[in-house]
Every structure is written in structure tokens, then in C-alpha cells.
Design an enzyme around this catalytic site. Structure first.
Site, PDB file in Angstrom:
ATOM      1  N   SER A   1       0.591  -1.339  -0.492  1.00 24.46           N
ATOM      2  CA  SER A   1      -0.078  -0.121   0.132  1.00 24.46           C
ATOM      3  C   SER A   1       0.399   1.126  -0.297  1.00 24.46           C
ATOM      4  O   SER A   1      -0.125   2.323  -0.771  1.00 24.46           O
ATOM      5  CB  SER A   1      -0.858  -0.201   0.877  1.00 24.46           C
ATOM      6  OG  SER A   1      -1.705  -1.311   1.291  1.00 24.46           O
TER       7      SER A   1
ATOM      8  N   CYS B   1       0.755   5.287 -13.634  1.00 21.40           N
ATOM      9  CA  CYS B   1      -0.895   3.863 -14.558  1.00 21.40           C
ATOM     10  C   CYS B   1      -1.306   3.012 -13.412  1.00 21.40           C
ATOM     11  O   CYS B   1      -2.331   2.950 -14.475  1.00 21.40           O
ATOM     12  CB  CYS B   1       0.934   2.886 -14.483  1.00 21.40           C
ATOM     13  SG  CYS B   1       2.461   3.595 -14.993  1.00 21.40           S
TER      14      CYS B   1
ATOM     15  N   GLN C   1     -39.578 -14.593  -0.348  1.00 19.50           N
ATOM     16  CA  GLN C   1     -39.250 -13.427  -0.731  1.00 19.50           C
ATOM     17  C   GLN C   1     -37.765 -12.815  -0.242  1.00 19.50           C
ATOM     18  O   GLN C   1     -37.311 -11.783  -0.569  1.00 19.50           O
ATOM     19  CB  GLN C   1     -39.456 -12.804   1.245  1.00 19.50           C
ATOM     20  CG  GLN C   1     -41.462 -12.398   0.712  1.00 19.50           C
ATOM     21  CD  GLN C   1     -41.863 -11.914   1.799  1.00 19.50           C
ATOM     22  OE1 GLN C   1     -41.887 -11.841   2.875  1.00 19.50           O
ATOM     23  NE2 GLN C   1     -43.683 -11.738   1.530  1.00 19.50           N
TER      24      GLN C   1
ATOM     25  N   GLU D   1      -4.098  -3.328  -6.406  1.00 23.86           N
ATOM     26  CA  GLU D   1      -4.081  -1.811  -6.899  1.00 23.86           C
ATOM     27  C   GLU D   1      -5.359  -0.066  -6.386  1.00 23.86           C
ATOM     28  O   GLU D   1      -5.721   0.294  -6.858  1.00 23.86           O
ATOM     29  CB  GLU D   1      -5.355  -1.623  -8.794  1.00 23.86           C
ATOM     30  CG  GLU D   1      -4.691  -2.870  -9.662  1.00 23.86           C
ATOM     31  CD  GLU D   1      -3.700  -1.940 -10.904  1.00 23.86           C
ATOM     32  OE1 GLU D   1      -3.938  -0.987 -10.364  1.00 23.86           O
ATOM     33  OE2 GLU D   1      -3.657  -2.313 -11.051  1.00 23.86           O
TER      34      GLU D   1
END
Ligand code: FAD
Length: 388
Positions: free
Chosen positions: A143, A243, A284, A368
Site C-alpha cells: 500500500s 499507471c 421473499q 491496485e
């Protein structure tokens, strides 16, 4: 074979140009006819991709589809997004292959490369004669990649690279790796070719997720590359982050494709499966779940389409892509989990696609930019304060 029809509750097809629908439909047919018959076999292997499809993907213009020149298809960003949606309806591994090749390898060469680099690599990559990978993440830095440790030192006319990368899609099959490394002048990108002395790739096995995709570690030990291997047009985190914005945009659409596959599968199943004297679809709770799925897919489609139009107008901010990636992956994963649950025991075998999509989407949520990281990007955008 009946063609897959994606849910289109708000008639968004009316907002698409004919060439956008055509691009989507040709990839939809490719996925149904040529990819889906293979997926079970590849998922049962441990990290393998049907490489025999690469020339066909190239023929369909799937590599660098939203780039122009050098053999690229030059689609607008909405057509490109719809293509990503269709690929991920097949499998996140299929979409990842195209995302990495186009958004993470061809895009930086196209945007930051020298003319020589562009002429050498882009026609090969768009035609599938060469495969690329993108090496940013390291064992200790995912990260927060800005802390990465891979180094490139200038020695005479050469650069010498040392370090390692982990979780690299297509690492072991790539002819060229974009390696992001720390230099005296900040972070730079290098084109590192397969076969160079000191450069090695090893596949990561035992993945529950993205099984039909190759994920590797890269090791660089005194790897010498020439000055011409440096991407001249960018330095700092702007390089990899720009990118990632390209690839994250494709993921925002792609995740909807996975959600659509799950919704389609479970809707058919619920109409046929009899529980307690009647179809599951007539219960339901089942209807509530299906309504949740269709509503979230529809909201996700609106989000992706608007972001795509803004991207085509040159008015996109990366925080918009963060919202679209974060939301659409999140709802797709929730839809896949609901669909798996509604399939009952059948949902745990690979004759059905929902659990495969669910497991894939765990990766898509992580790579990503994780869900948390996109939340933090948006939080900073709203408040002007970077959260610690
Ligand atoms: C199958 C696969 C393919 C991949 N392909 C590529 C590729 O081709 N190229 C490439 O470079 N990388 C690739 N990646 C790597 C991917 O981008 C990273 O895994 C991702 O960025 C997350 O990094 P990490 O795994 O180190 O997790 P970490 O960064 O260690 O995160 C762990 C957890 O901490 C949370 N977290 C992190 N920071 C904060 C914070 N500040 N506040 C609160 N929570 C936080 C995260 O959200 C997460 O939940 C791939 C990963 C996978 C799984």
C-alpha cells in the site's frame, strides 16, 4: 449458444455509441465462446493462464485498447471500460492480463518512454508478441510503495539494479518488466528484459484467488541495464501512480462484469431450483437478495459510465477513479458472496462461477490500492487532511 445479456435496468445502452456497443459485444462473444470453455481447467491448475488466447486477444485489440498509434486500437475510454467489463465477466485473471499489459506496461511506455522505446516495444506488446509486467510492490511495501527499497545506481553508462518485487502479475512470462527503483534523483522506471544476468522470476503457488493468472516474485541481483532502459519522461511516485489510475479505471468496470456473471448465474438458478414446494426465486428473501444485486450493479454502471465520459473529456480526477474502484469492487464482492450462498452446496463447486468470482474479487479488493487506501484517498480529498 444464447448470447449473454448484461443487466441494463436503466437502459444505459441508449447512452452508448454504436462503436462502444460493438466493442463490448465482440469481446462478450470471445469470452463466451473461447474463454469460458477453458476456465475450469485453468482454475484447477495452480496459477496458469491460457496463453494460447494471447494472439486472439491481440487480434481483438485488447492490449492497450485505449491508446493510439503503434498498433493500438485507439478506443475511447467508455469502450475500453466495457471491454474490461466483458473480460472480467469471464474471469478477473483474464481482465488482469489485459489491464497489466495495457494500463501498467504499455501506458507508461506510451506516456513516458522515448521514441525508440515506443517503437521497439509498443507494436510487440499490442500484438501480443511480447508480454509485459509491472514491478512496483515489494515484500515489505504494498500500500505504501513509496518506501520501496529496490535501488538503481548509475555506473558509467550503465544502471545497476538490486532488489526484489513480489506479487507481480505475469512476472515469469514477461519479456519486459517495468521495474520501479529508487535512484539518487528519486524514483524512476526501468525496462528490464527477460534473460538478463541476475534477473530471476519465481511463481507464487497456492493462491485461492486469481488461480487462472500467473503471479510471481522478481529478484534483481546486480542486473545491468543500459541508459536507454530508463523511462525518460517521469520521476517520483507520479510515474507508478498515473499507471495505477489507468488500471484502476478498468477495474471499476471489470468488477461489474464479475458481478453480472454472478447475478446472471444465480437468477437462472433461483428460477429453476425448487425449495419448499416452489422456485427459490419466488421466496421473499431470495427476491430481496436479487434486488440488492441488480440495484448495486445499476448504481455501479452509472458510476463507471460517468467516470468514463469524464475521462474522455480530460476532466477526470484520480479521486473519482478511487470512488469507482472502491465501490464497484466492494459491491461486486458482496454480490458474489450472496450469489454463492443462494447456490447452496452447488455454489462451492467449480461447475458454478460465483465462488470463483468471489475468490478472485478478494484479490481485486486488495490490489491496485486496497479498499482502505481508496477510502483514505477520498477522505483526504474531502477534508484536505491526510489521515495517519
Ligand atoms: C494476485 C495479485 C496480483 C498482483 N499484481 C501486482 C502487479 O502486477 N504489480 C505490482 O506491483 N503489485 C501487484 N500486486 C500487489 C498489490 O498491489 C498489493 O498486494 C497491494 O498494494 C496491497 O499491499 P500489501 O499486500 O503489501 O498489503 P499491505 O499494504 O500490507 O496492507 C495490509 C492491510 O493494511 C491496510 N492498510 C494499509 N495501509 C493502511 C493505512 N494507512 N490505514 C489503514 N489500513 C491500512 C490495507 O488496506 C490492508 O487491509 C498484486 C497482488 C495480488 C494479490
Amino acid at each position: 449458444m444464447t448470447r449473454f445479456e448484461s443487466p441494463d435496468f436503466l437502459r444505459l445502452d441508449d447512452l452508448l455509441a454504436e462503436e462502444e456497443r460493438l466493442a463490448r459485444d465482440s469481446v462478450r462473444d470471445f469470452v463466451s465462446r473461447e474463454f469460458l470453455p477453458l476456465i475450469q481447467e485453468y482454475v484447477r491448475q495452480d496459477g496458469a493462464f491460457p496463453m494460447q488466447l494471447v494472439p486472439r486477444m491481440a487480434e481483438l485489440g485488447l492490449f492497450g485498447a485505449n491508446l493510439t498509434g503503434y498498433g493500438c486500437a485507439g478506443m475511447n475510454n467508455v469502450a475500453y471500460g466495457l471491454v474490461m467489463q466483458e473480460l472480467e465477466r469471464g474471469d478477473s485473471g483474464l481482465r488482469s492480463f489485459a489491464s497489466v499489459q495495457g494500463g501498467l506496461v504499455m501506458y507508461p511506455i506510451h506516456t513516458y518512454g522515448s521514441e525508440t522505446q515506443k517503437e521497439r516495444w509498443l507494436p510487440q506488446l499490442s500484438s501480443g508478441r511480447a508480454i509485459g509486467c509491472f514491478g512496483l510492490t515489494e515484500p515489505d511495501f504494498g500500500s505504501h510503495a513509496s518506501g520501496l527499497r529496490t535501488r538503481a545506481e548509475k555506473k558509467g553508462t550503465k544502471w545497476v539494479l538490486n532488489g526484489s518485487k513480489r506479487w507481480i502479475t505475469n512476472g515469469s512470462v514477461a519479456d519486459v518488466a517495468i521495474v520501479w527503483a529508487r535512484t539518487e534523483d528519486g524514483l524512476r522506471g526501468f525496462l528490464v528484459e527477460r534473460g538478463l544476468r541476475g534477473f530471476e522470476a519465481r511463481d507464487i503457488k497456492g493462491k485461492f484467488s486469481l488461480r487462472a493468472s500467473i503471479t510471481s516474485e522478481l529478484f534483481l541481483s546486480d542486473v545491468e541495464v543500459s541508459e536507454e532502459s530508463l523511462l525518460p519522461g517521469v520521476s517520483g511516485m507520479k510515474g507508478p501512480l498515473s499507471c495505477l489510475t489507468q488500471a484502476r479505471y478498468g477495474i471499476a468496470w471489470g468488477a461489474l462484469g464479475a458481478a453480472m456473471a454472478c447475478y446472471d448465474e444465480v437468477l437462472r438458478y433461483a428460477k429453476e431450483r425448487v425449495v419448499q414446494g416452489g422456485p427459490l426465486a419466488a421466496k421473499q428473501i431470495a427476491q430481496q437478495r436479487l434486488v440488492f444485486m441488480l440495484t448495486e450493479i445499476t448504481k455501479g454502471q452509472l458510476l463507471a459510465l460517468r467516470v468514463g465520459r469524464l475521462k474522455d473529456q480530460g476532466e477526470l480526477h484520480h479521486s473519482m477513479v478511487s470512488m469507482a474502484k472502491m465501490n464497484n469492487v466492494d459491491v461486486a464482492l458482496r454480490i458474489a458472496r450472496e450469489a454463492r450462498d443462494m447456490l447452496g452446496a452447488n455454489g462451492i463447486v467449480d461447475d458454478y462461477a460465483s465462488m470463483r468470482h468471489m475468490m478472485n474479487l478478494e484479490t481485486v479488493r486488495t490490489y491496485e490500492g486496497t479498499h482502505d487506501i481508496h477510502t483514505l484517498i477520498l477522505g483526504e480529498h474531502i477534508t484536505g487532511m491526510r489521515a495517519l
